[in-house]
Scaffold this motif. Structure first.
Motif, short mmCIF file in Angstrom:
data_model
loop_
_atom_site.label_atom_id
_atom_site.label_comp_id
_atom_site.label_asym_id
_atom_site.label_seq_id
_atom_site.Cartn_x
_atom_site.Cartn_y
_atom_site.Cartn_z
N GLY A 93 31.00 -9.78 -7.69
CA GLY A 93 29.60 -9.61 -8.08
C GLY A 93 29.40 -10.09 -9.51
N GLY A 108 28.71 0.22 -1.30
CA GLY A 108 28.22 -0.95 -2.01
C GLY A 108 27.36 -0.57 -3.21
N ALA A 109 26.77 0.60 -3.15
CA ALA A 109 25.99 1.15 -4.27
C ALA A 109 25.96 2.65 -4.06
N LYS A 110 25.58 3.37 -5.10
CA LYS A 110 25.60 4.82 -5.02
C LYS A 110 24.60 5.34 -3.99
N VAL A 145 31.79 4.92 1.14
CA VAL A 145 32.78 3.89 0.83
C VAL A 145 32.47 3.31 -0.53
N PHE A 146 33.41 3.43 -1.41
CA PHE A 146 33.27 2.88 -2.77
C PHE A 146 34.39 1.86 -2.93
N GLY A 147 34.00 0.58 -2.86
CA GLY A 147 35.02 -0.46 -2.88
C GLY A 147 34.64 -1.61 -3.77
N MET A 148 35.54 -2.57 -3.84
CA MET A 148 35.29 -3.77 -4.64
C MET A 148 36.12 -4.90 -4.07
N ALA A 149 35.58 -6.11 -4.14
CA ALA A 149 36.28 -7.26 -3.58
C ALA A 149 37.58 -7.53 -4.33
N GLU A 150 37.68 -7.03 -5.56
CA GLU A 150 38.93 -7.17 -6.33
C GLU A 150 40.06 -6.33 -5.74
N ASP A 196 33.22 0.46 -13.79
CA ASP A 196 32.51 1.63 -13.26
C ASP A 196 32.87 2.87 -14.07
N LYS A 228 29.66 -2.24 -17.01
CA LYS A 228 29.56 -3.71 -16.96
C LYS A 228 28.11 -4.17 -16.96
N LYS A 233 24.98 -7.44 -5.98
CA LYS A 233 25.35 -7.43 -7.39
C LYS A 233 24.78 -8.65 -8.09
P1 AMP Z 1 32.26 -6.38 -6.41
O1 AMP Z 1 33.24 -6.28 -7.54
O2 AMP Z 1 31.26 -7.44 -6.53
O3 AMP Z 1 32.94 -6.41 -5.08
O4 AMP Z 1 31.38 -5.03 -6.42
C1 AMP Z 1 32.02 -3.80 -6.45
C2 AMP Z 1 31.20 -2.84 -7.24
O5 AMP Z 1 30.16 -2.29 -6.41
C3 AMP Z 1 31.96 -1.64 -7.69
O6 AMP Z 1 32.74 -1.91 -8.85
C4 AMP Z 1 30.82 -0.67 -7.97
O7 AMP Z 1 30.19 -0.96 -9.18
C5 AMP Z 1 29.85 -0.98 -6.84
N1 AMP Z 1 30.01 -0.06 -5.70
C6 AMP Z 1 30.60 -0.31 -4.52
N2 AMP Z 1 30.54 0.76 -3.71
C7 AMP Z 1 29.89 1.73 -4.39
C8 AMP Z 1 29.52 3.09 -4.10
N3 AMP Z 1 29.79 3.67 -2.91
N4 AMP Z 1 28.88 3.79 -5.07
C9 AMP Z 1 28.60 3.23 -6.25
N5 AMP Z 1 28.92 1.96 -6.59
C10 AMP Z 1 29.55 1.21 -5.67
#
Ligand code: AMP
Ligand code: DBH
Length: 513
Positions: A178, A294-296, A316-321, A397, A414, A423
């Motif tokens: 993002g 993907g977001a809160k 689910v709180f994830g990141m492509a990294e 985060d 960030k 994002k």
């Molecule tokens: P990216 O690095 O583009 O894959 O985006 C990942 C970012 O999305 C994370 O570092 C968070 O900032 C945000 N994100 C993903 N899932 C959540 C969630 N469930 N709640 C809040 N933020 C999230």
């Protein structure tokens, strides 16, 4: 860019990395689940309905690999892939994996600015796109449309290419970040690390061959790709339904017809689904799990999921990294509605630092582990700040850790806007705005929004008379950026508030709205 040898050896010894490749995995799945459905596509204008079994996917990946190889695509080549949710998306992925070429995952919303950058930066050997109109996004790159691909496929019965398989430690593809800088960063994921992440995810989500996963978000996004996503579903022998769009109007009939058991949404869509469920005539009773991430996701909204959709919520709180956190399906209700889950792996290291750099239970989230990258692709300078010396990724985060080890996302350090899961790197949009002759300075910030969570507001200092907002929007569209990056609001000011050290204070700008 990669894990140190001793760390890699530890991840192998622990059984996370099993020496599998995507190409080999699909071969095994086809042998095991042959005639069971793998990919189901309802069809849409321009795309026929389709039902591919595991064997179909395996064979069609081989036939396309032969065609692409004959057309000159080679091991290590980068291929920018921009397709909607159709089975050909996964066919192209596996065809490239079998050649050892790397898909570069663009999103359907990307336009010429993004696509031409990905093609140039990755020195792409090809661009795979839906139709002729898209070819204009990548003028200097050889493009293949869906129709071109159909023509390239070798005849049925051709059999696999006689090429050496990839090494499990090799990069398999480049995923998009993002981002928070002027240009998007590319994330190199290996066969070993990614296969581990989606296999373990499928287990956490309880997938079996009788599960049916609904891919409603863009298939290229890391969430519906791997958490557990279509790859996780495939790895469990489960079917995936590829929805052309995520609206209830499209998805509810699919849930009913295909008896979907699990679906993944971003928070704004979860709200839309709950509202629509109140009056729908469609039978959603097969749905067991709704994943939201993907977001809160606000606690109030989270509490409604069970009663209104009749299924279990999974945050689910994830990141492509890398790092992905899940609430577990059998967690108590209060954990499910009030946290964003805990990591997949016992070897995901979570480091939380306060502003002074001391370990804390509240502050900046850093992480390291068996499926979190150690560096972006070809970004040495950025990597020096995005990662610590000992390899922790600075997620940007702000989180709190509960006594039970669950994470609650409390904010972000960030310079990014999270517009309902999409994002937006502020600096990227600022740079486009600065290209406008009337714009002297630009600062793009997030403003709260009840539906999307956040929207984008651009503060502008102009030379002379301020341009009309519609003109600015048209200007950005003409620059060829994805529509979701065009600011929702523009505010004209004489000066930006400053921090003590004389930088633009985005915090103060946000507070002005
Ligand atoms: P990216 O690095 O583009 O894959 O985006 C990942 C970012 O999305 C994370 O570092 C968070 O900032 C945000 N994100 C993903 N899932 C959540 C969630 N469930 N709640 C809040 N933020 C999230
Ligand atoms: O937002 C994300 O990038 C994301 C959210 C949930 C993600 O990459 C994932 C799960 O794997």
């Amino acid at each position: 860019m990669h894990w140190p040898d001793d760390t890699a050896a530890r991840y192998r010894a622990a059984g996370y990395w099993r020496g599998e490749t995507f190409g080999g995995l699909l071969r095994d799945l086809a042998a095991r689940y042959g005639d069971r459905p793998a990919l189901i596509s309802p069809g849409s204008p321009g795309a026929p309905a389709a039902r591919w079994t595991f064997r179909d996917l395996d064979e069609r990946a081989d036939r396309l690999a032969a065609g692409l190889h004959a057309a000159g695509i080679r091991r290590g080549d980068r291929v920018v892939l921009q397709l909607p949710n159709v089975p050909e998306f996964h066919q192209v992925c596996f065809a490239l994996f079998r050649i050892g070429a790397w898909p570069v995952f663009a999103l359907p919303a990307h336009r010429s600015a993004e696509i031409s950058y990905f093609c140039a930066f990755t020195e792409a050997a090809a661009y795979v796109c839906p139709d002729e109109e898209h070819k204009a996004y990548a003028p200097g790159t050889r493009a293949f449309t869906l129709a071109d691909l159909a023509g390239l496929e070798a005849p049925s019965g051709t059999g696999p290419l006689d090429l050496p398989d990839a090494d499990p430690g090799d990069v398999a593809f480049l995923q998009l970040s993002g981002g928070s800088t002027g240009l998007p960063k590319l994330i190199p994921r290996t066969h070993d690390d990614y296969v581990y992440s989606f296999r373990a995810s499928a287990e956490i989500c309880g997938l079996t061959p009788d599960s049916v996963y609904l891919c409603a978000l863009p298939a290229a996004h890391n969430f519906p790709m791997s958490s557990p996503g279509v790859f996780g579903a495939l790895s469990a022998g489960a079917a995936s339904v590829l929805a052309p769009d995520p609206s209830p109007g499209t998805c509810f009939p699919l849930v009913e017809r295909e008896r979907v058991t699990i679906a993944a949404l971003v928070p704004p869509l979860a709200l839309v689904w709950m509202d629509a469920a109140a009056t729908t005539a469609h039978d959603l009773s097969s749905l067991e799990v709704l994943q939201v991430g993907g977001a809160k996701f606000s606690e109030e909204a989270a509490k409604r999921v069970g009663p209104e959709l009749g299924c279990t919520l999974q945050q689910v709180f994830g990141m492509a990294e890398g790092l992905v956190n899940y609430t577990r399906l059998d967690d108590p209700e209060d954990v499910i509605v009030s946290t964003q889950g805990r990591p997949i792996s016992p070897d995901d290291e979570i480091l939380i630092l306060d502003d002074e750099g001391n370990e804390s239970d509240h502050g900046h989230l850093l992480t390291r582990g068996p499926y979190t990258i150690r560096g972006y692709w070809r970004a040495d300078e950025h990597n020096r700040t995005a990662f610590t010396e000992d390899g922790f990724y600075r997620t940007g985060d702000i989180v709190r850790r509960t006594p039970g080890g669950y994470l609650v996302v409390e904010g972000r350090a960030k310079d990014q806007i999270n517009r309902g899961g999409e994002k937006i790197a502020a600096e990227e949009v600022e740079n486009h705005l600065l290209a406008h002759p009337a714009v002297r300075d630009a600062s793009v910030v997030a403003v709260p929004d009840p539906y999307l969570g956040e929207r984008t507001c651009a503060y502008l200092i102009c030379r002379g008379e301020a341009p009309k907002k519609a003109e600015l929007r048209a200007f950005l569209r003409d620059r060829g950026i994805a529509a979701f990056k065009i600011p929702d609001r523009f505010e004209f000011v004489d000066a930006f508030p400053q921090t003590a050290v004389g930088k633009v204070s985005k915090r103060h700008l946000r507070e002005r709205t």
